[in-house]
Design an enzyme around this catalytic site. Structure first.
Site, PDB file in Angstrom:
ATOM      1  N   ARG A   1      -3.959 -11.563  -2.313  1.00 53.18           N
ATOM      2  CA  ARG A   1      -4.138 -10.861  -3.590  1.00 53.18           C
ATOM      3  C   ARG A   1      -2.830 -10.193  -4.048  1.00 53.18           C
ATOM      4  O   ARG A   1      -2.484 -10.203  -5.230  1.00 53.18           O
ATOM      5  CB  ARG A   1      -5.246  -9.804  -3.416  1.00 53.18           C
ATOM      6  CG  ARG A   1      -5.725  -9.129  -4.677  1.00 53.18           C
ATOM      7  CD  ARG A   1      -7.026  -8.350  -4.417  1.00 53.18           C
ATOM      8  NE  ARG A   1      -6.940  -7.457  -3.256  1.00 53.18           N
ATOM      9  CZ  ARG A   1      -6.541  -6.180  -3.312  1.00 53.18           C
ATOM     10  NH1 ARG A   1      -6.223  -5.643  -4.462  1.00 53.18           N
ATOM     11  NH2 ARG A   1      -6.487  -5.447  -2.224  1.00 53.18           N
TER      12      ARG A   1
ATOM     13  N   CYS B   1      -3.684  10.449  10.780  1.00 51.62           N
ATOM     14  CA  CYS B   1      -2.759  11.399  10.130  1.00 51.62           C
ATOM     15  C   CYS B   1      -3.055  12.847  10.485  1.00 51.62           C
ATOM     16  O   CYS B   1      -2.158  13.610  10.869  1.00 51.62           O
ATOM     17  CB  CYS B   1      -2.805  11.205   8.612  1.00 51.62           C
ATOM     18  SG  CYS B   1      -4.441  11.337   7.895  1.00 51.62           S
TER      19      CYS B   1
ATOM     20  N   GLY C   1       0.809  -1.218   0.000  1.00 51.27           N
ATOM     21  CA  GLY C   1       0.000   0.000   0.000  1.00 51.27           C
ATOM     22  C   GLY C   1       0.840   1.265   0.000  1.00 51.27           C
ATOM     23  O   GLY C   1       2.065   1.214   0.019  1.00 51.27           O
TER      24      GLY C   1
ATOM     25  N   VAL D   1       1.193   3.556   2.370  1.00 52.24           N
ATOM     26  CA  VAL D   1       1.984   3.719   3.598  1.00 52.24           C
ATOM     27  C   VAL D   1       3.074   2.652   3.662  1.00 52.24           C
ATOM     28  O   VAL D   1       4.206   2.929   4.071  1.00 52.24           O
ATOM     29  CB  VAL D   1       1.071   3.665   4.847  1.00 52.24           C
ATOM     30  CG1 VAL D   1       1.901   3.723   6.122  1.00 52.24           C
ATOM     31  CG2 VAL D   1       0.068   4.813   4.829  1.00 52.24           C
TER      32      VAL D   1
ATOM     33  N   PRO E   1     -17.056  13.914 -14.831  1.00 53.25           N
ATOM     34  CA  PRO E   1     -16.140  13.093 -14.031  1.00 53.25           C
ATOM     35  C   PRO E   1     -16.882  11.928 -13.386  1.00 53.25           C
ATOM     36  O   PRO E   1     -18.050  12.055 -13.030  1.00 53.25           O
ATOM     37  CB  PRO E   1     -15.655  14.070 -12.956  1.00 53.25           C
ATOM     38  CG  PRO E   1     -16.787  15.033 -12.795  1.00 53.25           C
ATOM     39  CD  PRO E   1     -17.430  15.167 -14.150  1.00 53.25           C
TER      40      PRO E   1
ATOM     41  N   GLU F   1     -16.228  10.301  11.568  1.00 57.00           N
ATOM     42  CA  GLU F   1     -15.205   9.580  12.339  1.00 57.00           C
ATOM     43  C   GLU F   1     -13.858  10.288  12.307  1.00 57.00           C
ATOM     44  O   GLU F   1     -13.139  10.334  13.308  1.00 57.00           O
ATOM     45  CB  GLU F   1     -15.063   8.144  11.819  1.00 57.00           C
ATOM     46  CG  GLU F   1     -16.217   7.258  12.258  1.00 57.00           C
ATOM     47  CD  GLU F   1     -16.071   5.817  11.815  1.00 57.00           C
ATOM     48  OE1 GLU F   1     -15.058   5.465  11.165  1.00 57.00           O
ATOM     49  OE2 GLU F   1     -16.986   5.021  12.100  1.00 57.00           O
TER      50      GLU F   1
ATOM     51  N   GLN G   1      -7.902  18.267   3.352  1.00 53.62           N
ATOM     52  CA  GLN G   1      -7.236  16.979   3.239  1.00 53.62           C
ATOM     53  C   GLN G   1      -7.127  16.492   1.798  1.00 53.62           C
ATOM     54  O   GLN G   1      -8.109  16.493   1.055  1.00 53.62           O
ATOM     55  CB  GLN G   1      -7.980  15.953   4.111  1.00 53.62           C
ATOM     56  CG  GLN G   1      -7.987  16.385   5.572  1.00 53.62           C
ATOM     57  CD  GLN G   1      -8.594  15.369   6.526  1.00 53.62           C
ATOM     58  OE1 GLN G   1      -9.340  15.750   7.418  1.00 53.62           O
ATOM     59  NE2 GLN G   1      -8.268  14.109   6.367  1.00 53.62           N
TER      60      GLN G   1
ATOM     61  N   GLY H   1      -4.938  10.856   1.186  1.00 51.33           N
ATOM     62  CA  GLY H   1      -5.425  10.379   2.479  1.00 51.33           C
ATOM     63  C   GLY H   1      -6.425   9.241   2.317  1.00 51.33           C
ATOM     64  O   GLY H   1      -6.636   8.446   3.225  1.00 51.33           O
TER      65      GLY H   1
ATOM     66  N   HIS I   1      -1.749  17.274   3.760  1.00 54.81           N
ATOM     67  CA  HIS I   1      -2.939  17.878   4.369  1.00 54.81           C
ATOM     68  C   HIS I   1      -2.603  19.266   4.906  1.00 54.81           C
ATOM     69  O   HIS I   1      -1.499  19.508   5.365  1.00 54.81           O
ATOM     70  CB  HIS I   1      -3.421  17.037   5.556  1.00 54.81           C
ATOM     71  CG  HIS I   1      -4.012  15.714   5.176  1.00 54.81           C
ATOM     72  ND1 HIS I   1      -4.275  15.338   3.882  1.00 54.81           N
ATOM     73  CD2 HIS I   1      -4.410  14.669   5.954  1.00 54.81           C
ATOM     74  CE1 HIS I   1      -4.804  14.116   3.882  1.00 54.81           C
ATOM     75  NE2 HIS I   1      -4.887  13.686   5.117  1.00 54.81           N
TER      76      HIS I   1
ATOM     77  N   GLN J   1       0.826  13.673   4.994  1.00 56.23           N
ATOM     78  CA  GLN J   1       0.089  12.746   5.863  1.00 56.23           C
ATOM     79  C   GLN J   1       0.512  11.296   5.662  1.00 56.23           C
ATOM     80  O   GLN J   1       0.228  10.457   6.507  1.00 56.23           O
ATOM     81  CB  GLN J   1      -1.416  12.935   5.700  1.00 56.23           C
ATOM     82  CG  GLN J   1      -2.064  12.132   4.625  1.00 56.23           C
ATOM     83  CD  GLN J   1      -1.710  12.662   3.254  1.00 56.23           C
ATOM     84  OE1 GLN J   1      -1.042  13.677   3.097  1.00 56.23           O
ATOM     85  NE2 GLN J   1      -2.131  11.944   2.234  1.00 56.23           N
TER      86      GLN J   1
END
Lengths: 347, 347
Positions: free
Chosen positions: A41, A130, A14, A16, A183, A210, A157, A161, A243, A316
């Site tokens: 995967r 982050c 990924g 990160v 789009p 959240e 942000q 992210g 960010h 971030q």
């Protein structure tokens, strides 16, 4: 300097994970062995590390047997699925997901702020959200000098992210709009190119999403100030990486701008970036790829004698995620907190 | 209904000028004659109005002799240069520039808020700053029920706020970045595509930029609350059209979210747009081309029992500029405030 350790990256493929690999290499982390783990995967692909090609393995029950430290960045459900296995195997998990952040048995750490919390870990240490890390590292040096009473923060942000695919989607959407086409939004819920929208994390019963509640609750835990007043508005903007945050701080007493600048200029993890003559302050393109959180436009709040306004930008993926996790790992090495007795933590 | 009047648009070829023309047509403004004025550079071009082609004339000393109403949108220096001529000719000027907004002899009007201020005009009425209008029209209905004590606002301002050329520049920069080339910034001070930066208006001695001080001072004047506490952070984002604002409001006493929603739903100039199930709230693409300011995400501020959080999006060329000016003009017609005795105003 330290006895090299066996490290596993869970979620190595990924955004990160890739950054974690780069940081372990560039910071010359004392590795004995590096294991790259991912879902079945992604298993089988190869990633470069210090000139060598390492095969990504599928995570399984035995994957952590010979591992001292797990850097997990594969999302909350993966962290939850493997945490007990990791802890039971005697490894320490630095978890980048939100799964255990508010668990009272799990320290939530920004190394510049609360490194002492690491001493109490029971096998899992959580890496904060982050947006929270970027704000926390910027305002904590001020909070130490004069306690903060209330924070009103608005975020800007970037697409990254929401992951590498969201970043790609914004580019594709931008192309479409520039050609006069409509789009398409598949990764993010609404078109983000040349548009913006309130953060798309699930809404909580307070009406805050959240992401916003993470800024509230995690900052309180990191600062060890359970009653610190915080309100946040999180917004996704069509920026590719880094960010930004407009932070209004209310202190117990007046805080001079000159002193705030001096403190920021001397504090770890942050960089003062202000050119008032040129009207030049931190921008996402300045912060991208940088370790430090850029802080600028420190102003006396004209609506409150005890207030300061701050403007920050930070990468971030770097300080907001991978770098902070690697710094926690380095802290565990320094304090000899990696080889603990078998933990009885149940998660 | 009203006696048709002779109207001149000063700055007819600009972004706001074009919108003024469209609004005079779509709202069927009672015109006797329409004169389009611009600098000698733009004079000679033709603009369409109700199917007819009207030639843009260069503004000169005699241009206002047979004019009742001037809608000025050619910038502060042009407004300053011609204001005295306009007033002396007996016409009323509705000025979209910042030139006279804080002049105590000049009413500053948002028709939904302080239409009564028009009665005292002496030949010039000022149209507020776009960001200010959008916030003011959204929060005034709440302020009437329960006085606002303090405002903390962060803006997300589109490129079109800096003019049609800035909008074009963002598109060109986006193209360049998508091709892997370096973006060029010629109109705006820094690249805005996939980036953002604090508003580029000149910084004042408070450290706030002029755009931010407009939000502070103009809101106070429109609300007639000279001591209202306001702090603002204005930011340019890579959105083509429509501004967004995260507004934190502190009232004298608690204000229920349910009541706030009800009030916004019933108030003129605003539209409540919230779908909490779908996490859908106002976005710039929703607000573009709309008359109403979209208001949503009304939340109880969890850091302050007397606080509310609001999220708004509004078309800054429409309600933020041209529409508000036309509404002022309509108000002048309704109240018979156009044909005044010759003014002695000196500006």
């Amino acid at each position: 300097m330290f006895k090299p350790v066996n490290v596993a990256i869970l979620g190595a493929t990924g955004a990160v994970g890739t950054e974690l690999l780069e940081l372990l290499e560039s910071r010359n982390f004392p590795l004995n062995n590096l294991k790259l783990l991912a879902s079945s995967r992604s298993a089988g692909t190869h990633l470069k590390f210090k000139g060598e090609s390492i095969k990504v393995e599928a995570v399984d029950e035995k994957a952590f047997d010979d591992v001292d430290l797990v850097l997990a960045s594969a999302g909350g459900s993966t962290s939850k699925a493997w945490a007990q296995t990791i802890v039971d195997s005697g490894a320490v998990m630095v978890d980048n997901s939100s799964a255990f952040r508010m668990n009272p048995d799990v320290p939530l750490i920004v190394p510049e702020i609360n490194p002492e919390a690491a001493a109490n870990h029971q096998g899992i240490i959580a890496n904060p959200n982050c947006t929270t890390i970027l704000m926390a590292v910027a305002i904590y040096p001020l909070h130490q000098v004069q306690p903060i009473e209330r924070i009103v923060v608005s975020t800007y942000q970037s697409a990254s992210g929401a992951g590498a695919r969201a970043m790609e989607e914004v580019k594709i959407q931008s192309q479409a709009i520039l050609k006069g086409e409509d789009p398409k939004a598949e990764i993010l819920p609404y078109p983000l190119a040349f548009n913006l929208f309130p953060h798309n994390s699930p809404l909580t019963e307070t009406g805050y999403c959240e992401e916003e509640m993470k800024m509230v609750n995690e900052t309180r835990k990191i600062f060890n100030t359970p009653h610190l007043k915080i309100t946040a508005t999180c917004v996704r903007v069509p920026v590719l990486r880094a960010h930004s945050e407009a932070i209004n701080l209310e202190f117990k007493a007046p805080f001079s701008v000159a002193q705030a600048r001096e403190i920021i200029a001397q504090s770890p993890g942050v960089q003062l970036l202000e050119d008032w003559q040129k009207n030049y302050f931190p921008m996402p393109i300045d912060a991208s790829g940088k370790d430090d959180v850029l802080v600028g436009r420190i102003r006396q709040d004209i609506s409150d004698p005890n207030g300061l306004e701050l403007w920050i930008c930070g990468d971030q993926i770097r300080k907001g995620a991978a770098l902070n996790a690697v710094q926690i790992a380095e802290l565990l090495m320094e304090k000899s907190l990696l080889n603990i007795a078998k933990s009885s933590l149940k998660v």
